[in-house]
Scaffold this motif. Structure first.
Motif, short mmCIF file in Angstrom:
data_model
loop_
_atom_site.label_atom_id
_atom_site.label_comp_id
_atom_site.label_asym_id
_atom_site.label_seq_id
_atom_site.Cartn_x
_atom_site.Cartn_y
_atom_site.Cartn_z
N PRO A 239 0.80 -1.23 0.00
CA PRO A 239 0.00 0.00 0.00
C PRO A 239 0.83 1.29 0.00
O PRO A 239 0.28 2.36 0.23
CB PRO A 239 -0.78 -0.12 1.31
N ASN A 240 2.14 1.17 -0.24
CA ASN A 240 2.98 2.38 -0.27
C ASN A 240 2.94 3.00 -1.67
O ASN A 240 2.75 2.30 -2.67
CB ASN A 240 4.41 2.04 0.12
N PRO A 241 3.18 4.32 -1.76
CA PRO A 241 3.08 5.00 -3.06
C PRO A 241 4.20 4.60 -4.02
O PRO A 241 5.35 4.36 -3.61
CB PRO A 241 3.20 6.49 -2.68
N ALA A 242 3.86 4.56 -5.30
CA ALA A 242 4.85 4.33 -6.36
C ALA A 242 4.37 5.04 -7.62
O ALA A 242 3.17 5.03 -7.92
CB ALA A 242 5.05 2.85 -6.62
N LEU A 243 5.32 5.64 -8.35
CA LEU A 243 5.02 6.43 -9.54
C LEU A 243 5.93 6.01 -10.68
O LEU A 243 7.11 5.74 -10.47
CB LEU A 243 5.23 7.93 -9.28
N VAL A 244 5.39 5.98 -11.90
CA VAL A 244 6.20 5.79 -13.10
C VAL A 244 6.38 7.17 -13.73
O VAL A 244 5.41 7.86 -14.03
CB VAL A 244 5.52 4.84 -14.10
N LEU A 245 7.65 7.57 -13.93
CA LEU A 245 7.96 8.90 -14.44
C LEU A 245 8.77 8.81 -15.73
O LEU A 245 9.58 7.89 -15.90
CB LEU A 245 8.78 9.68 -13.40
N ASP A 246 8.58 9.79 -16.61
CA ASP A 246 9.46 9.88 -17.77
C ASP A 246 10.65 10.77 -17.43
O ASP A 246 10.82 11.19 -16.28
CB ASP A 246 8.71 10.34 -19.02
N ALA A 247 11.47 11.09 -18.42
CA ALA A 247 12.71 11.84 -18.15
C ALA A 247 12.44 13.24 -17.63
O ALA A 247 13.28 13.83 -16.95
CB ALA A 247 13.55 11.92 -19.42
N ALA A 248 11.26 13.79 -17.91
CA ALA A 248 10.93 15.15 -17.48
C ALA A 248 10.00 15.15 -16.27
O ALA A 248 9.39 16.17 -15.96
CB ALA A 248 10.29 15.92 -18.63
N PHE A 249 9.87 14.00 -15.59
CA PHE A 249 9.06 13.86 -14.38
C PHE A 249 7.55 13.91 -14.65
O PHE A 249 6.77 14.14 -13.72
CB PHE A 249 9.42 14.92 -13.33
N THR A 250 7.13 13.66 -15.89
CA THR A 250 5.71 13.48 -16.14
C THR A 250 5.27 12.16 -15.53
O THR A 250 5.96 11.14 -15.67
CB THR A 250 5.42 13.46 -17.65
N ILE A 251 4.13 12.16 -14.82
CA ILE A 251 3.64 10.94 -14.18
C ILE A 251 2.88 10.12 -15.22
O ILE A 251 1.79 10.51 -15.65
CB ILE A 251 2.74 11.28 -12.98
N LEU B 280 -1.32 7.94 -6.51
CA LEU B 280 -2.30 8.93 -6.93
C LEU B 280 -2.77 9.76 -5.73
O LEU B 280 -2.91 10.98 -5.83
CB LEU B 280 -3.49 8.25 -7.60
N ALA B 281 -2.99 9.08 -4.60
CA ALA B 281 -3.43 9.81 -3.41
C ALA B 281 -2.36 10.78 -2.93
O ALA B 281 -2.66 11.90 -2.51
CB ALA B 281 -3.78 8.81 -2.30
N LEU B 282 -1.10 10.36 -3.00
CA LEU B 282 0.01 11.21 -2.56
C LEU B 282 0.09 12.49 -3.38
O LEU B 282 0.31 13.59 -2.84
CB LEU B 282 1.33 10.44 -2.66
N THR B 283 -0.09 12.38 -4.68
CA THR B 283 0.04 13.54 -5.57
C THR B 283 -1.29 14.27 -5.75
O THR B 283 -1.32 15.33 -6.39
CB THR B 283 0.56 13.10 -6.94
N GLY B 284 -2.37 13.71 -5.25
CA GLY B 284 -3.67 14.35 -5.39
C GLY B 284 -4.23 14.26 -6.79
O GLY B 284 -5.09 15.05 -7.17
N GLY B 285 -3.74 13.28 -7.56
CA GLY B 285 -4.18 13.16 -8.95
C GLY B 285 -5.27 12.12 -9.14
O GLY B 285 -5.63 11.40 -8.23
N GLU B 286 -5.77 12.06 -10.36
CA GLU B 286 -6.76 11.07 -10.77
C GLU B 286 -6.16 10.27 -11.92
O GLU B 286 -5.28 10.73 -12.63
CB GLU B 286 -8.05 11.75 -11.23
N ARG B 287 -6.66 9.04 -12.09
CA ARG B 287 -6.09 8.19 -13.13
C ARG B 287 -6.22 8.79 -14.52
O ARG B 287 -5.36 8.60 -15.37
CB ARG B 287 -6.74 6.80 -13.06
N ASP B 288 -7.28 9.54 -14.76
CA ASP B 288 -7.46 10.10 -16.10
C ASP B 288 -6.55 11.29 -16.39
O ASP B 288 -6.54 11.82 -17.51
CB ASP B 288 -8.92 10.49 -16.34
N GLY C 228 -0.10 11.10 -17.49
CA GLY C 228 0.50 11.51 -18.76
C GLY C 228 0.40 13.00 -19.01
O GLY C 228 1.01 13.50 -19.95
N ARG C 229 -0.36 13.70 -18.16
CA ARG C 229 -0.53 15.14 -18.34
C ARG C 229 -0.14 15.95 -17.10
O ARG C 229 -0.21 17.18 -17.12
CB ARG C 229 -1.99 15.45 -18.72
N VAL C 230 0.26 15.25 -16.05
CA VAL C 230 0.63 15.92 -14.79
C VAL C 230 2.10 15.68 -14.53
O VAL C 230 2.61 14.57 -14.71
CB VAL C 230 -0.22 15.38 -13.62
#
Length: 242
Positions: free
Chosen positions: A99-111, A119-127, A130-132
């Motif tokens: 249940p710990n957070p994990a993120l996939v990032l590109d070279a410019a830190f896009t999630i 998602l909960a850590l960053t306050g984002g939504e699945r949709d 690629g844009r955050v």
């Protein structure tokens, strides 16, 4: 055009023509002729120079194109068919880290992807994937920045990491653009990377959300032997309780 690119990358690496020639196992005179464009390199020579300059795959493709050759490495899209195995492997890592957070990032830190805790850590939504951008979330005034108790230390470390990314990928890379945006945010002037003094082996990320404070340290996973520019650039950032 390729001559200017070679000069730029040689300068970025702090190498003289002689040092590049030694690393590429060619004569310094040939390097001089290539940079002044009095000689045209073969595709093999372009790749040899790119290797000697430790250029990432995306930048090697750009150097090939500048010399009049076709790119030799893929530049896939995250949602493309060619990245299916990479997405599957990343998804397994994300799921296993719950249940710990994990993120996939590109070279410019896009999630590009995240597990539910990420998602909960960053306050984002699945949709929004690629844009955050994670750096934008950390540096722009808003919920995530305000929740980071030791924001100055974390932001200082991220600035260092971005500068290293620009040194690796060049001043025209996506990372360079993100770094410029971060530097324009309030409170960034004067930030320096923390060097010790916190009594920890690793710099923690201390987050207060809903009155609950949690301390995390992170590990970064990359893919081995990439033959595609995006596959080379992807990192999986995993948060562990500190």
């Amino acid at each position: 055009m390729i001559g200017q690119m070679l000069r730029d990358w040689r300068g970025l690496r702090g190498m003289s023509q002689m040092e590049l020639a030694l690393n590429a196992e060619v004569s310094s005179r040939h390097i001089s002729f290539l940079e002044s464009e009095r000689a045209k390199p073969s595709a093999e020579m372009v790749l040899r120079l790119a290797e000697a300059l430790a250029m990432p795959l995306r930048e090697r493709n750009a150097l090939l194109v500048a010399a009049g050759f076709a790119p030799q490495y893929g530049e896939s899209d995250w949602q493309g068919e060619q990245m299916a195995e990479v997405r599957q492997a990343a998804g397994m890592i994300l799921a296993a880290h719950a249940p710990n957070p994990a993120l996939v990032l590109d070279a410019a830190f896009t999630i590009l992807d995240a597990n539910a805790a990420g998602l909960a850590l960053t306050g984002g939504e699945r949709d929004t994937l690629g844009r955050v951008n994670l750096v934008d979330l950390v540096f722009t005034p808003g919920p995530l920045r305000e929740s980071i108790v030791n924001w100055q230390e974390v932001a200082g470390y991220l600035l260092h990491r971005m500068r290293e990314g620009v040194r690796l990928r060049g001043p025209h890379s996506g990372m360079a653009k993100v770094l410029r945006r971060a530097r324009q945010q309030p409170g960034v002037d004067g930030l320096v990377q923390v060097h010790g003094g916190m009594g920890t082996v690793l710099l923690p990320v201390v987050i207060n959300a809903g009155g609950i404070t949690a301390r995390w340290f992170t590990t970064v996973t990359t893919f081995g032997a990439p033959q595609d520019a995006l596959a080379e650039e992807i990192t999986i950032e995993q948060f562990h309780p500190a």
